[in-house]
Design an enzyme around this catalytic site. Sequence first.
Site, short mmCIF file in Angstrom:
data_model
loop_
_atom_site.label_atom_id
_atom_site.label_comp_id
_atom_site.label_asym_id
_atom_site.label_seq_id
_atom_site.Cartn_x
_atom_site.Cartn_y
_atom_site.Cartn_z
N CYS A 27 0.88 -1.18 0.00
CA CYS A 27 0.00 0.00 0.00
C CYS A 27 0.91 1.23 0.00
CB CYS A 27 -0.97 -0.02 1.18
SG CYS A 27 -0.18 -0.03 2.80
N ARG A 33 -3.32 -0.67 5.34
CA ARG A 33 -3.90 -1.74 4.54
C ARG A 33 -2.97 -2.95 4.36
NH1 ARG A 33 -5.12 2.18 -0.33
NH2 ARG A 33 -3.23 3.06 0.61
N ASP A 145 -8.02 3.79 0.95
CA ASP A 145 -7.12 4.26 2.00
C ASP A 145 -7.93 4.73 3.21
OD1 ASP A 145 -5.28 5.57 3.54
OD2 ASP A 145 -4.45 6.79 1.92
#
Length: 180
Positions: A27, A33, A145
């Site tokens: 990420c 994440r 996000d």
Amino acid sequence: MIMAQYESLKIISELKNKDKIRALFICLGNICRSPAADGIMHSIVESHGDNERWFIDSAGTYGGHAGDLPDKRMRVHAVRRGYNLTHRSRQIRESDFDDFDIIIAMDSANERSLKRMAPTVEAEAKVVPMSVFFRMATRYDHVPDPYYEGAEGFELVLDLLEDACENLYDQLTPKHGRKQ
Ligand code: 4NP
């Protein structure tokens, strides 16, 4: 888009029969994440007693959080589902393209950065979006996000990642080896 899906299918069929699978989740910051995906995937693999076959790690395209534990909010939401996230953030490096068989990007910005960084065409073909593994009904075509979001954002990420990681495991596990 169709080409990208074809590349993803190709890599899945190539990896399926390998003795060892080295998977890297990516990420931006490697604090929300991808460390969550890393922890979930470790948990799935462990629950199937398949640790020997899998090598799993995560990294970020941005190095500003290097050395940090996952974001506290992500740790709190993850631990409620039984995932203790202890990964330390690190930035992706060129050797990752040799050290891993599949490099899984959480969103299209990460995917573009990885493809730009890839030193060879073969390395570039290892990059796939996490969304190709989504099985649940969702309006998302990426893992959003959660950094500037509230609790729902973190829960959504965990829902998407649990779903995608289960499918990733199933897709890369030869049928005869899969637990019934
Ligand atoms: P991640 O989330 O990419 O899922 O780890 C973010 C973490 C940090 C930042 C952005 C997104 N940041 O801007 O520092």
